[in-house]
Design an enzyme around this catalytic site. Structure first.
Site, mmCIF file in Angstrom:
data_model
loop_
_atom_site.group_PDB
_atom_site.id
_atom_site.type_symbol
_atom_site.label_atom_id
_atom_site.label_comp_id
_atom_site.label_asym_id
_atom_site.label_seq_id
_atom_site.Cartn_x
_atom_site.Cartn_y
_atom_site.Cartn_z
ATOM 1 N N LEU A 29 0.826 -1.202 0.000
ATOM 2 C CA LEU A 29 0.000 0.000 0.000
ATOM 3 C C LEU A 29 0.864 1.257 0.000
ATOM 4 C CD1 LEU A 29 -2.697 -1.104 2.600
ATOM 5 C CD2 LEU A 29 -2.986 -0.884 0.127
ATOM 6 N N GLY A 30 2.022 1.170 0.642
ATOM 7 C CA GLY A 30 2.861 2.359 0.727
ATOM 8 C C GLY A 30 4.257 2.029 1.215
ATOM 9 N N GLU A 31 5.132 3.028 0.998
ATOM 10 C CA GLU A 31 6.527 2.871 1.408
ATOM 11 C C GLU A 31 6.931 4.155 2.129
ATOM 12 O OE1 GLU A 31 8.783 1.189 -1.602
ATOM 13 O OE2 GLU A 31 10.439 0.799 -0.237
ATOM 14 N N GLY A 32 7.592 3.996 3.256
ATOM 15 C CA GLY A 32 8.001 5.188 4.017
ATOM 16 C C GLY A 32 9.485 5.167 4.278
ATOM 17 N N PHE A 34 11.425 4.178 6.834
ATOM 18 C CA PHE A 34 12.128 2.981 7.326
ATOM 19 C C PHE A 34 11.332 1.720 7.120
ATOM 20 C CE2 PHE A 34 15.062 5.773 9.155
ATOM 21 C CZ PHE A 34 14.379 6.778 9.819
ATOM 22 N N LYS A 56 1.883 -2.739 8.910
ATOM 23 C CA LYS A 56 3.041 -1.836 8.816
ATOM 24 C C LYS A 56 4.235 -2.547 9.427
ATOM 25 C CE LYS A 56 4.438 2.952 9.560
ATOM 26 N NZ LYS A 56 4.008 4.297 9.992
ATOM 27 N N ASP A 148 3.565 14.915 10.521
ATOM 28 C CA ASP A 148 3.492 14.517 9.101
ATOM 29 C C ASP A 148 2.051 14.583 8.606
ATOM 30 O OD1 ASP A 148 4.610 11.600 7.156
ATOM 31 O OD2 ASP A 148 4.397 13.727 6.651
#
Ligand SMILES: C=Cc1cc(F)c(CN2CC[C@](CC#N)(n3cc(C(N)=O)c(NC(=O)OC)n3)[C@H](F)C2)cc1O
Length: 296
Positions: A29-32, A34, A56, A148
């Site tokens: 779904l997503g990349e952050g 770390f 996550k 954020d």
């Protein structure tokens, strides 16, 4: 891990304990910074009837990041609010060496995915703005700063409900402290950062208000990429794009333009959120009252 007996699966297992072997990855779904968030199906009956969850996890396991990671899990576990994504549990491996955070899955995704496709106009934008303020007011009441807040981190449950969905940079501000200071990070979302964050890495409840102003701008431009904060600020800076140039713009009182069709009262609120002096910015409880007063 000892096999779980059929009787145990029926009764006294802790629903917040997720077992790795039943967690089936579907897609990312997503990349952050770390880690990443993936869509998984938790299917203990192994017959496809399980439920979808958002998981996550950290990419690499080093000490520094790990402490912050366990803190993030504790923070989300302690939050109960209609406008904050629900904690569901944890999945730990290797005797707790690796811990994954299990959250509810909102298939409509973030405002960035949703608004460009489903422009429903002013009344909905005002309702979403108020709900973000309600979630943030609750977060601030527990002395957390988000750091954020942006449309990409606000999830859509349905046409009339949004939730703050990610707390990757959230920090606790001890009683009596005003600021949280961090080493600046090259991957920082600088276009959402208040001027004092860019200049001195000083984060506070008031710097979240600045980021809310940017999020409000994103909502009223229905997250249109061409009007996004990065593309607008990059255009204003021309070819000298740098944090220093952004600071100069902001110090010269340059701000994002008021979105077309944005009500005058909302334009005023945006400008108040972007006051150079953090003490001049409104609180989320003040903003909630303002959004309630604006005729829908
Ligand atoms: C380890 C650090 C880290 C890793 C990351 F990938 C991100 C970025 N990530 C945040 C979570 C995210 C957006 C939000 N809010 N999201 C959650 C859901 C859900 N709960 O359903 C969802 N649903 C969805 O997209 O449905 C189609 N998206 C999206 F994954 C981006 C931030 C990070 O700090």
């Amino acid at each position: 891990n000892p096999e779980i007996s059929p009787s145990e699966t029926l009764c006294n297992t802790d629903p917040s304990v997720y077992h790795k072997r039943y967690l089936k990855m579907i897609r990312r779904l997503g990349e952050g910074h770390f880690g990443e968030v993936t869509l998984c199906k938790y299917d203990p009956a192994n017959d496809g009837t399980g439920e979808c969850v958002a998981v996550k996890a950290l990419k690499q396991e080093n000490g520094l990041v790990r402490d912050g990671w366990m803190k993030e899990i504790e923070i989300l576990k302690s939050l109960y609010h209609a406008n904050i994504v629900k904690y569901k549990g944890c999945c730990s491996e290797l005797g707790g060496q690796v811990v994954q955070l299990i959250m509810e899955y909102l298939p409509l995704g973030s405002l960035k995915d949703y608004l460009p496709k489903r422009k429903q106009g002013m009344a909905q934008y005002l309702m979403f703005a108020k709900q973000i303020c309600q979630g943030m007011d609750y977060l601030h009441s527990k002395r957390y700063i988000h750091r954020d807040l942006a449309a990409r981190n606000v999830l859509v449950e349905n046409d009339s409900l949004v939730k703050i969905g990610d707390f990757g940079l959230t920090k606790y501000i001890p009683e009596g402290d005003i600021y949280y200071r961090v080493r600046e990070d090259s991957l920082s979302p600088v276009y959402w950062y208040a001027i004092e964050c860019l200049k001195e890495s000083k984060f506070s409840f008031s710097s979240d208000i600045w980021s809310f102003g940017i999020t409000l701008y994103e909502i009223f431009t229905h997250c249109d990429w061409h009007q996004s904060p990065p593309s607008k600020f990059d255009k204003m800076m021309g070819d000298q794009r740098s944090v220093m140039e952004l600071i100069k713009l902001l110090e010269n009182k340059v701000r994002l333009p008021c979105p077309k069709d944005c009500p005058h009262e909302v334009k005023i609120l945006m400008e108040q959120c972007w006051a150079a002096d953090p003490a001049q910015r409104p609180s989320f409880s003040f903003l909630i009252e303002k959004f309630e007063a604006i005729r829908q």
